[in-house]
Design a protein around this motif. Structure first.
Motif, PDB file in Angstrom:
ATOM      1  N   SER A   5       0.847  -1.185   0.000  1.00  0.00           N
ATOM      2  CA  SER A   5       0.000   0.000   0.000  1.00  0.00           C
ATOM      3  C   SER A   5       0.881   1.232   0.000  1.00  0.00           C
ATOM      4  CB  SER A   5      -0.917  -0.023   1.230  1.00  0.00           C
ATOM      5  OG  SER A   5      -0.121   0.059   2.408  1.00  0.00           O
ATOM      6  N   GLY A   6       0.298   2.353   0.427  1.00  0.00           N
ATOM      7  CA  GLY A   6       1.031   3.606   0.426  1.00  0.00           C
ATOM      8  C   GLY A   6       2.176   3.648   1.413  1.00  0.00           C
ATOM      9  N   GLY A   7       2.260   2.671   2.313  1.00  0.00           N
ATOM     10  CA  GLY A   7       3.327   2.672   3.301  1.00  0.00           C
ATOM     11  C   GLY A   7       4.707   2.602   2.684  1.00  0.00           C
ATOM     12  N   VAL A   8       4.862   1.808   1.637  1.00  0.00           N
ATOM     13  CA  VAL A   8       6.175   1.685   0.993  1.00  0.00           C
ATOM     14  C   VAL A   8       6.540   2.992   0.296  1.00  0.00           C
ATOM     15  CG1 VAL A   8       7.508   0.449  -0.755  1.00  0.00           C
ATOM     16  CG2 VAL A   8       5.972  -0.818   0.755  1.00  0.00           C
ATOM     17  N   ALA A   9       5.557   3.614  -0.373  1.00  0.00           N
ATOM     18  CA  ALA A   9       5.818   4.904  -1.024  1.00  0.00           C
ATOM     19  C   ALA A   9       6.163   5.964   0.013  1.00  0.00           C
ATOM     20  CB  ALA A   9       4.601   5.329  -1.852  1.00  0.00           C
ATOM     21  N   ASP A  10       5.474   5.933   1.149  1.00  0.00           N
ATOM     22  CA  ASP A  10       5.759   6.883   2.222  1.00  0.00           C
ATOM     23  C   ASP A  10       7.184   6.699   2.740  1.00  0.00           C
ATOM     24  OD1 ASP A  10       5.128   8.938   4.106  1.00  0.00           O
ATOM     25  OD2 ASP A  10       4.687   7.404   5.618  1.00  0.00           O
ATOM     26  N   LEU A  11       7.583   5.442   2.934  1.00  0.00           N
ATOM     27  CA  LEU A  11       8.943   5.158   3.387  1.00  0.00           C
ATOM     28  C   LEU A  11       9.970   5.676   2.383  1.00  0.00           C
ATOM     29  CD1 LEU A  11      11.035   3.854   5.250  1.00  0.00           C
ATOM     30  CD2 LEU A  11      10.539   1.658   4.140  1.00  0.00           C
ATOM     31  N   ALA A  12       9.712   5.485   1.102  1.00  0.00           N
ATOM     32  CA  ALA A  12      10.639   5.975   0.074  1.00  0.00           C
ATOM     33  C   ALA A  12      10.744   7.494   0.122  1.00  0.00           C
ATOM     34  CB  ALA A  12      10.183   5.505  -1.310  1.00  0.00           C
ATOM     35  N   GLU A  13       9.624   8.184   0.354  1.00  0.00           N
ATOM     36  CA  GLU A  13       9.659   9.651   0.459  1.00  0.00           C
ATOM     37  C   GLU A  13      10.434  10.105   1.694  1.00  0.00           C
ATOM     38  OE1 GLU A  13       5.761  11.400   0.180  1.00  0.00           O
ATOM     39  OE2 GLU A  13       5.268  10.195  -1.590  1.00  0.00           O
ATOM     40  N   GLN A  66      16.670  -0.701   5.219  1.00  0.00           N
ATOM     41  CA  GLN A  66      17.991  -0.860   4.609  1.00  0.00           C
ATOM     42  C   GLN A  66      17.890  -1.028   3.098  1.00  0.00           C
ATOM     43  OE1 GLN A  66      21.014  -0.437   6.105  1.00  0.00           O
ATOM     44  NE2 GLN A  66      19.713   0.254   7.778  1.00  0.00           N
ATOM     45  N   VAL A  67      16.914  -1.786   2.630  1.00  0.00           N
ATOM     46  CA  VAL A  67      16.710  -1.970   1.183  1.00  0.00           C
ATOM     47  C   VAL A  67      16.379  -0.628   0.539  1.00  0.00           C
ATOM     48  CG1 VAL A  67      15.265  -3.069  -0.576  1.00  0.00           C
ATOM     49  CG2 VAL A  67      16.009  -4.378   1.438  1.00  0.00           C
ATOM     50  N   VAL A  68      15.456   0.105   1.161  1.00  0.00           N
ATOM     51  CA  VAL A  68      15.054   1.412   0.630  1.00  0.00           C
ATOM     52  C   VAL A  68      16.239   2.384   0.659  1.00  0.00           C
ATOM     53  CG1 VAL A  68      13.532   3.400   1.013  1.00  0.00           C
ATOM     54  CG2 VAL A  68      12.624   1.070   1.189  1.00  0.00           C
ATOM     55  N   PHE A  69      17.035   2.325   1.714  1.00  0.00           N
ATOM     56  CA  PHE A  69      18.216   3.191   1.842  1.00  0.00           C
ATOM     57  C   PHE A  69      19.181   2.919   0.687  1.00  0.00           C
ATOM     58  CE2 PHE A  69      20.702   5.188   5.646  1.00  0.00           C
ATOM     59  CZ  PHE A  69      21.327   6.099   4.805  1.00  0.00           C
ATOM     60  N   HIS A  70      19.503   1.662   0.455  1.00  0.00           N
ATOM     61  CA  HIS A  70      20.428   1.318  -0.638  1.00  0.00           C
ATOM     62  C   HIS A  70      19.860   1.717  -1.993  1.00  0.00           C
ATOM     63  CE1 HIS A  70      23.825  -0.752   1.275  1.00  0.00           C
ATOM     64  NE2 HIS A  70      22.946  -1.133   2.195  1.00  0.00           N
TER      65      HIS A  70
END
Length: 197
Positions: A5-13, A66-70
């Motif tokens: 859901s939008g949680g992954v997009a929010d984390l990326a932002e 960590q995945v999003v950070f990389h």
């Protein structure tokens, strides 16, 4: 509950903003982050061992971070220089999963777990050529896990020898023959040892 859901997009932002506005985050590189990636993976395993779903969720979040950070670090390079973003990572693994699971996505006939694993391994073998049985297996893996992967690639040969290494390898082979994960079995047994008096 949806799978994504939008949680992954929010984390990326959040991650992109941290890279812009936090001096520590902005200074990090793939190399400086490797220890955190490894630590978080081990913390996920510890959470699974503990059995608390809330802790598992939190630790998986730390690993996802960590995945999003990389992916964010990589996205700051041009594609011509090897840059990619989180969508590229997700698209790549989705394509790989479709390719390696023809029984779900391409009318393949594998049905049992053993048939599915064999089909997965066959597709995987077509994708990569190896000069050595060790190619593609990270040297940093725990020794039991490394041995398990090598034995699998070798077709589970009989292991003989009297030295300690050979005896340990034979135990990994024994675990594989029983359908057990030697790393998980040893970790479970060690965790069950009595505490200090």
């Amino acid at each position: 509950m949806s799978a994504a859901s939008g949680g992954v997009a929010d984390l990326a932002e959040v991650m992109a903003r941290l890279r812009r506005e936090c001096a520590w985050t902005a200074a990090q590189t793939h190399e400086s982050l490797t220890r955190y990636l490894l630590e978080e993976a081990h913390e996920v395993l510890a959470a699974f061992d503990g059995g608390d779903p809330n802790e598992v969720r939190d630790e998986l979040g730390d690993l996802l971070f960590q995945v999003v950070f990389h992916a964010q670090v990589a996205s700051e390079r041009p594609a011509a220089d090897g840059g990619f973003d989180l969508d590229d990572v997700a698209a790549g693994i989705a394509a790989k999963l479709r390719r390696r699971n023809p029984h779900v996505f391409a009318g393949g006939e594998a049905r049992t777990p053993e048939e599915i694993d064999a089909a997965w391994q066959a597709v995987k073998a077509q994708e990569a050529t190896r000069a050595s049985v060790h190619d593609g297996i990270p040297l940093a893996l725990p020794a039991l896990m490394y041995a398990d992967k090598v034995l699998k690639r070798l077709g589970d040969p009989k292991v003989e020898g009297d030295d300690l290494g050979s005896r340990l390898l034979a135990l990994v082979a024994e675990a594989r023959a029983a359908g057990l994960d030697p790393e998980a079995e040893l970790r479970r047994t060690v965790r069950a040892l009595p505490d200090l008096p």
